[in-house]
Design an enzyme around this catalytic site. Structure first.
Site, PDB file in Angstrom:
ATOM      1  N   CYS A  79      15.905  -7.526 -28.384  1.00  0.00           N
ATOM      2  CA  CYS A  79      16.992  -7.766 -27.439  1.00  0.00           C
ATOM      3  C   CYS A  79      17.557  -6.431 -26.933  1.00  0.00           C
ATOM      4  CB  CYS A  79      18.051  -8.681 -28.024  1.00  0.00           C
ATOM      5  SG  CYS A  79      19.132  -9.403 -26.750  1.00  0.00           S
ATOM      6  N   GLU A  90      14.863 -13.086 -35.338  1.00  0.00           N
ATOM      7  CA  GLU A  90      15.710 -13.063 -36.532  1.00  0.00           C
ATOM      8  C   GLU A  90      16.837 -14.093 -36.475  1.00  0.00           C
ATOM      9  OE1 GLU A  90      18.189 -10.458 -33.788  1.00  0.00           O
ATOM     10  OE2 GLU A  90      16.174 -11.313 -33.930  1.00  0.00           O
ATOM     11  N   HIS A 105      15.069 -13.349 -29.920  1.00  0.00           N
ATOM     12  CA  HIS A 105      15.497 -12.996 -31.279  1.00  0.00           C
ATOM     13  C   HIS A 105      14.691 -13.739 -32.352  1.00  0.00           C
ATOM     14  CE1 HIS A 105      19.251 -10.774 -30.350  1.00  0.00           C
ATOM     15  NE2 HIS A 105      19.310 -11.560 -29.292  1.00  0.00           N
TER      16      HIS A 105
END
Length: 226
Positions: free
Chosen positions: A94, A174, A172
């Site tokens: 990002c 994560e 993302h």
């Protein structure tokens, strides 16, 4: 292999007790794959002494823009250029994706098409990859030598690879669905259009490819290939 996590922002205070800070997301993701990790909160001006302090670097997301006039940003760009010149592998996610592109000669802008939030599909070399997105800024011009390895109609440069030295991604891997729901409820209202937030919340029970993409990141660090 030791990976330095360059934390470029903080998760919302309302979510930290349950989810942790951005650096810890990647500690969990990489630690599960056999890496040692160290977190440097570069957004708070905590930088490594040099690019050789770790065997690879990962730059996290942030609520800040890569183009913002903040003291940590030019220092981070210098660090990126030094790591790139020394061929120390980097991964950017990002904001990390954007700041690496900007540091190496690309352009980042607030995208006129608006926001991408929640579960989003990307074409990665003919394979559909599904990850959670949360961004309005985008890379709008890529540096010389960067190759596009994922995209969709909304985000032309969703992932980039810079030979064996850097691999960056706009969404993302994560972000767990529950965290996206928390972002929508604590940070999104009044900023992101409600229909996008409502759709993101509605889709949090659908699967994403976080584990497979994390393995792709691990392979890049270990083998310098996707």
């Amino acid at each position: 292999m030791k990976i330095g996590i360059l934390q470029a922002g903080h998760s919302p205070d309302a979510l930290k007790d349950d989810w942790g800070d951005y650096g810890s997301f990647f500690e969990k993701m990489l630690g599960d794959r056999g890496f040692d990790t160290a977190v440097y909160s570069v957004v708070d001006m905590d930088f490594p002494q040099g690019v050789q302090d770790c065997d690879g670097w990962l730059i996290t997301g942030s609520r800040h823009g890569a183009y913002d006039d903040l003291p940590f940003i030019p220092l981070l760009e210098d660090f990126i250029r030094s790591a790139f010149a020394a061929a120390v592998p980097m991964v950017g996610v990002c904001f990390g994706h954007q700041i690496i592109a900007q540091a190496l000669g690309g352009k980042v802008e607030k995208f006129a098409g608006g926001w991408a939030v929640g579960r989003t599909e990307y074409d990665m070399g003919g394979e559909t990859v599904v990850l959670n997105a949360w961004h309005q800024d985008q890379v709008t011009a890529i540096p010389d030598g960067a190759e596009v390895c994922a995209s969709n109609d909304f985000c032309k440069y969703a992932a980039l690879v810079y030979d064996t030295r850097a691999f960056t991604v706009q969404p993302h891997p994560e972000f767990e669905p529950g965290f996206v729901k928390g972002l929508a409820e604590t940070r999104g209202r009044g900023v992101v259009p409600d229909p996008l937030l409502d759709a993101a919340i509605d889709n949090t029970d659908r699967p994403v490819d976080n584990a497979a993409f994390a393995q792709r990141i691990a392979r890049f660090f270990n083998e310098r290939k996707l």
